[in-house]
Design a protein around this motif. Sequence first.
Motif, PDB file in Angstrom:
ATOM      1  N   VAL A  72       0.811  -1.246   0.065  1.00  0.00           N
ATOM      2  CA  VAL A  72      -0.085   0.121  -0.163  1.00  0.00           C
ATOM      3  C   VAL A  72       0.775   1.074  -0.056  1.00  0.00           C
ATOM      4  N   LEU A  73       0.759   2.017  -1.079  1.00  0.00           N
ATOM      5  CA  LEU A  73       1.638   3.248  -1.346  1.00  0.00           C
ATOM      6  C   LEU A  73       0.765   4.444  -0.926  1.00  0.00           C
ATOM      7  N   TYR A  74       1.471   5.318  -0.024  1.00  0.00           N
ATOM      8  CA  TYR A  74       0.389   6.499   0.085  1.00  0.00           C
ATOM      9  C   TYR A  74       0.916   7.858  -0.925  1.00  0.00           C
ATOM     10  N   ASP A  75       0.047   8.497  -1.487  1.00  0.00           N
ATOM     11  CA  ASP A  75       0.677   9.440  -2.496  1.00  0.00           C
ATOM     12  C   ASP A  75      -0.114  10.642  -2.648  1.00  0.00           C
ATOM     13  N   HIS A  76       0.358  11.667  -3.029  1.00  0.00           N
ATOM     14  CA  HIS A  76      -0.306  12.708  -3.372  1.00  0.00           C
ATOM     15  C   HIS A  76      -1.038  12.721  -4.551  1.00  0.00           C
ATOM     16  N   ALA A  77      -2.499  12.997  -4.656  1.00  0.00           N
ATOM     17  CA  ALA A  77      -3.125  12.835  -5.786  1.00  0.00           C
ATOM     18  C   ALA A  77      -4.077  13.981  -6.070  1.00  0.00           C
ATOM     19  N   ALA A  78      -4.622  14.252  -7.317  1.00  0.00           N
ATOM     20  CA  ALA A  78      -5.638  15.208  -7.773  1.00  0.00           C
ATOM     21  C   ALA A  78      -6.584  14.768  -8.843  1.00  0.00           C
ATOM     22  N   VAL A  79      -7.889  14.928  -8.587  1.00  0.00           N
ATOM     23  CA  VAL A  79      -9.091  14.757  -9.743  1.00  0.00           C
ATOM     24  C   VAL A  79      -8.434  15.700 -10.928  1.00  0.00           C
ATOM     25  N   VAL A  80      -8.186  15.157 -12.105  1.00  0.00           N
ATOM     26  CA  VAL A  80      -7.752  15.812 -13.193  1.00  0.00           C
ATOM     27  C   VAL A  80      -8.834  16.318 -14.223  1.00  0.00           C
ATOM     28  N   ASP A  81     -10.115  15.658 -14.257  1.00  0.00           N
ATOM     29  CA  ASP A  81     -10.946  15.893 -15.456  1.00  0.00           C
ATOM     30  C   ASP A  81     -12.483  15.745 -14.824  1.00  0.00           C
ATOM     31  N   ALA A  82     -13.344  16.070 -15.600  1.00  0.00           N
ATOM     32  CA  ALA A  82     -14.848  15.811 -15.119  1.00  0.00           C
ATOM     33  C   ALA A  82     -15.103  14.096 -15.069  1.00  0.00           C
ATOM     34  N   SER A  83     -14.564  13.426 -15.679  1.00  0.00           N
ATOM     35  CA  SER A  83     -14.485  11.823 -15.527  1.00  0.00           C
ATOM     36  C   SER A  83     -14.135  11.262 -14.247  1.00  0.00           C
ATOM     37  N   ALA A  84     -13.509  12.276 -13.160  1.00  0.00           N
ATOM     38  CA  ALA A  84     -12.937  11.712 -12.118  1.00  0.00           C
ATOM     39  C   ALA A  84     -11.752  11.022 -11.951  1.00  0.00           C
ATOM     40  N   HIS A  85     -10.923  11.110 -13.134  1.00  0.00           N
ATOM     41  CA  HIS A  85      -9.550  10.497 -13.333  1.00  0.00           C
ATOM     42  C   HIS A  85      -8.686  11.003 -12.051  1.00  0.00           C
ATOM     43  N   VAL A  86      -7.901  10.111 -11.562  1.00  0.00           N
ATOM     44  CA  VAL A  86      -7.333  10.583 -10.364  1.00  0.00           C
ATOM     45  C   VAL A  86      -5.881  10.599 -10.897  1.00  0.00           C
ATOM     46  N   LEU A  87      -5.106  11.642 -10.812  1.00  0.00           N
ATOM     47  CA  LEU A  87      -3.499  11.563 -11.148  1.00  0.00           C
ATOM     48  C   LEU A  87      -2.807  11.646  -9.904  1.00  0.00           C
ATOM     49  N   ARG A  95       5.098   7.390   2.628  1.00  0.00           N
ATOM     50  CA  ARG A  95       4.816   6.104   3.369  1.00  0.00           C
ATOM     51  C   ARG A  95       4.241   4.946   2.683  1.00  0.00           C
ATOM     52  N   ALA A  96       4.691   3.713   3.284  1.00  0.00           N
ATOM     53  CA  ALA A  96       4.018   2.658   2.331  1.00  0.00           C
ATOM     54  C   ALA A  96       3.895   1.593   3.503  1.00  0.00           C
ATOM     55  N   GLN A  97       3.335   0.542   3.286  1.00  0.00           N
ATOM     56  CA  GLN A  97       3.043  -0.604   4.248  1.00  0.00           C
ATOM     57  C   GLN A  97       3.077  -1.984   3.290  1.00  0.00           C
ATOM     58  N   VAL A  98       3.901  -2.695   3.783  1.00  0.00           N
ATOM     59  CA  VAL A  98       4.236  -4.000   3.055  1.00  0.00           C
ATOM     60  C   VAL A  98       3.396  -5.202   3.828  1.00  0.00           C
ATOM     61  N   PHE A  99       2.521  -6.000   3.272  1.00  0.00           N
ATOM     62  CA  PHE A  99       1.860  -6.882   3.770  1.00  0.00           C
ATOM     63  C   PHE A  99       2.312  -8.433   2.950  1.00  0.00           C
ATOM     64  N   ARG A 100       2.774  -9.363   3.616  1.00  0.00           N
ATOM     65  CA  ARG A 100       3.583 -10.399   3.368  1.00  0.00           C
ATOM     66  C   ARG A 100       3.336 -11.390   4.673  1.00  0.00           C
ATOM     67  N   THR A 146       3.100  -9.907  -6.419  1.00  0.00           N
ATOM     68  CA  THR A 146       3.027  -8.587  -5.688  1.00  0.00           C
ATOM     69  C   THR A 146       1.886  -7.652  -6.429  1.00  0.00           C
ATOM     70  N   TRP A 147       1.013  -7.286  -5.481  1.00  0.00           N
ATOM     71  CA  TRP A 147      -0.171  -6.240  -5.987  1.00  0.00           C
ATOM     72  C   TRP A 147       0.259  -5.217  -5.254  1.00  0.00           C
ATOM     73  N   ILE A 148      -0.111  -3.993  -6.001  1.00  0.00           N
ATOM     74  CA  ILE A 148       0.278  -2.737  -5.173  1.00  0.00           C
ATOM     75  C   ILE A 148      -1.011  -1.888  -5.183  1.00  0.00           C
ATOM     76  N   GLU A 149      -1.466  -1.548  -4.290  1.00  0.00           N
ATOM     77  CA  GLU A 149      -2.624  -0.449  -4.089  1.00  0.00           C
ATOM     78  C   GLU A 149      -2.006   0.988  -3.860  1.00  0.00           C
ATOM     79  N   VAL A 150      -2.462   2.076  -4.512  1.00  0.00           N
ATOM     80  CA  VAL A 150      -1.824   3.305  -4.428  1.00  0.00           C
ATOM     81  C   VAL A 150      -3.159   4.055  -3.909  1.00  0.00           C
ATOM     82  N   VAL A 151      -3.056   4.589  -2.716  1.00  0.00           N
ATOM     83  CA  VAL A 151      -3.996   5.584  -1.967  1.00  0.00           C
ATOM     84  C   VAL A 151      -3.545   6.770  -1.829  1.00  0.00           C
TER      85      VAL A 151
END
Length: 160
Positions: A72-87, A95-100, A146-151
């Motif tokens: 799980v990666l924690y990162d800065h993000a912004a909605v960039v268009d009317a379709s709610a795409h997140v960049l 910060r990150a958390q690694v589950f194993r 490995t699966w990566i979740e970016v939040v």
Amino acid sequence: IFTSWQFAKDASGLAAGTPAPSFSVHFGSMSPYFSPRWDWNPDLSGYVRSQFGGPQFDAYSGAPLAFSNVVVLYDHAAVVDASAHVLYNHFGEGRAQVFRNGEMVEATWRKAVPEHGGFPERDDLHVRTQLFGPDGQEIVFAPGKTWIEVVTLNGSATIQ
């Protein structure tokens, strides 16, 4: 040239973490209805992913989605268009958390900022995100997928 993450030959020698038999991921205010759950399954040596109240399955094999490592990666993000795409601005560190192995290790992710300081160019995309444990050493992953979740920064991974 791309350098792979480090994977152990077997999971027995990995550094211990906080017990995490199950956890839910919350993507923050930009995606309040999307909260997958991960449950450790020792028979599969991996976390099994569920969403919207039920397990998720591989469309080709029919097997449950199971991964030896979930990051799980924690990162800065912004909605960039009317379709709610997140960049996500995935350069710098955070910060990150690694589950194993049914456990969670707190970590820090780092990815080099492009030297020119602007939007990433094609060559910048070859720079690998590195993950470091509390001891400052690069994380060694359990063998397997490995699966990566970016939040977003206000997202979370909650251990049950």
